[in-house]
Motif scaffolding. Sequence first.
Motif, PDB file in Angstrom:
ATOM      1  N   LYS A  39       0.971  -1.021   0.314  1.00 16.22           N
ATOM      2  CA  LYS A  39      -0.152   0.226  -0.082  1.00 16.22           C
ATOM      3  C   LYS A  39       0.866   1.396   0.910  1.00 16.22           C
ATOM      4  O   LYS A  39       0.130   2.380  -0.280  1.00 16.22           O
ATOM      5  CB  LYS A  39      -0.649   0.524   0.922  1.00 16.22           C
ATOM      6  N   GLU A  98      -6.406  -4.286  -7.273  1.00 15.95           N
ATOM      7  CA  GLU A  98      -7.148  -2.468  -7.221  1.00 15.95           C
ATOM      8  C   GLU A  98      -7.792  -2.339  -6.314  1.00 15.95           C
ATOM      9  O   GLU A  98      -8.117  -3.051  -5.696  1.00 15.95           O
ATOM     10  CB  GLU A  98      -8.011  -2.360  -8.606  1.00 15.95           C
ATOM     11  N   THR A  99      -7.959  -1.311  -5.959  1.00 18.78           N
ATOM     12  CA  THR A  99      -8.158  -0.320  -4.402  1.00 18.78           C
ATOM     13  C   THR A  99      -9.260  -0.289  -4.982  1.00 18.78           C
ATOM     14  O   THR A  99     -10.471  -0.284  -3.967  1.00 18.78           O
ATOM     15  CB  THR A  99      -8.160   0.857  -4.751  1.00 18.78           C
ATOM     16  N   LYS A 111     -12.635  -0.813  -2.082  1.00 21.84           N
ATOM     17  CA  LYS A 111     -14.084  -0.144  -2.156  1.00 21.84           C
ATOM     18  C   LYS A 111     -15.449  -0.549  -2.587  1.00 21.84           C
ATOM     19  O   LYS A 111     -16.380  -0.541  -2.059  1.00 21.84           O
ATOM     20  CB  LYS A 111     -13.886   1.430  -3.471  1.00 21.84           C
TER      21      LYS A 111
END
Lengths: 273, 354
Positions: free
Chosen positions: A84, A169-170, A174
Amino acid sequence: MKKRYLYLLLLPGLLFLTIFMIIPILLTIGTTFFTENGFSIQGYLDFFKDRYFIEILLTTLRVSLFTTIICILLGFPAAYYISKLKQRKKAIMLLLTIFPLLTSPVVRSFSWMVIIGKNGVVNKMLMGMGLIEQPLDILYTPTAIIIGLVHLFLPLIIVTLVGVMENIETDLLKAAESLGASRLAVFSKVIIPLSVPGLVIGSILVFVGSFTAYTTPALLGGKQRVISTFLYQNAITLNEWQVASIVATIMIAVTVLIISIMNGLAKKLNPKG
Amino acid sequence: MALFTLQDISVAYNKQNILKDFNLEIEKGKLVSLLGPSGCGKTTTLRLIAGFLQANEGKFLFKEKDYTKVPVNKRNFGFVFQNYALFPHLSIFDNIAFGLRLRKNSKSEIEKKVMNVLEIVNLKGFEKRYPQELSGGQKQRVAIARALVIEPDILLFDEPLSNLDANLRVNMRVEIRRIQQELGITTVYVSHDQEECFSISDQVAIMNKGIIEQLSDPATIYKYPQTKFVADFIGFKNFIEFDKRTDHEDKIELNKSGYSFVLHKDAQMTNASGKIGAIRPDDLLIREKEDMGAVLENSLSGRVKVSTYLGRSYQYVVETPIGDFTVNKEMTESYRTGQEIILEIPRNQMVLVD
């Protein structure tokens, strides 16, 4: 150059491996099935009747399993943290991660002797604080081997996992949150499954590495034998090459078995990974 | 009554304001789109509503309850991402069922709801496939289904069509509007594509530098932009900054460096204080100099400076005493560069903006 001649580029490497690895391994395996009386699997049968050998095999498997589990438990959160980070910090942290690999396993094992020995730092500190009265026996036990191996292999699993986690993927995290997932659920339902490829490769590296490691168990294990030190003892000290060959063949078989079990497990956890 | 309200919201990154004293109210069942150039704060606004980011100041009210600090996973808002964000390790069925499983729905309920929503997005028979096996448009429909199936209170779209090719984009936006109206679900839609926003929205908010410049229904924005930015954004390329404005009952008199113009006045719609005139290139008229008998009102003499062929029409840059104007005109043969012409501004085509 025409494409079909490209395979010629493989030839030098292939030749080298065939002469110095594949043929010797096949010969080693071959000799285990032939005695003066022709083909026989008697050598193996004797082995699996021998409680001493079975105990060594089980100890080695146990040590490798614990090492792998501890490496995953310690490495997974660290790898997630590193994955991260921003590019610069990530490079620095990865450098620090592989830093221990730059020292030889011999030096590292000796420093562990100083730390966990009878008069080592750990025992002195615990006795000084009054937590124990007698020094703990850590050195020359399977625990000592596990400590040494974790130290040796943790960087490998972290680096492998960071490589996989970087590519999550972030937006996926989310998306999971917006669908109602708590932090814990995001971790267990998205991050862990998507890290399975890295976990499998990392675990295979650590497990096989621990299963075949020689220096660390030889120095930290004391009288506690593992399969590789047992093999060495038979070949070099006792000059029992037939026995050593059988041990080597068993090691190869176990390694192949473990890799295929782990791959099968990975397919179940992540069918399209 | 508003379903949710953003109240005096401020958001800053690295001491730079993204949103400042931002206010927005959205009514139940409406589709409101946030439109603006990149960096205008539209995506920030959407992420704020979703809960992905926290405001430095201000409040977010949902059904009159303070939702400012409610975490994302407790909000029950559906979010559709630009890059779909489907879980690659799960089948289409499991992707859609993700939110239902977290809500501890029973197996038969999940089955029923997933199949139902697959029918809504026209993807029946795809439940066993994996995201990698679908096309872009199909992926986005799965993403919409996944957001819909949890029966969200608000549906949020973040540039959902910008990764699709042009034909598919038109089909998908019709589809999105159909689903939104069928289910009557309150929706906030972010895009930088004007046509897309205008075609699907009940209301459009045009944003610039962290504020809403104008919030109205598409037709009103198209016809009566209220600020220079909005007018420019939706294609009013010509602006005249008048020196003086005199209001009469049904018309307005305007002056610029000695030239006077008359403008039709609509008591409801015409901007009450603006002194900048805006007009589209398509709405200006050009005449040959010889055509003119008597002096027409709202006319200027000018000279063609640049002439560009656009296929269906020609575009001219016309030089006049009060500045350059861009004019589009459909015709077979062009005016020559350097030709003297007359430029007329029709009295009901110019709007006044701030």
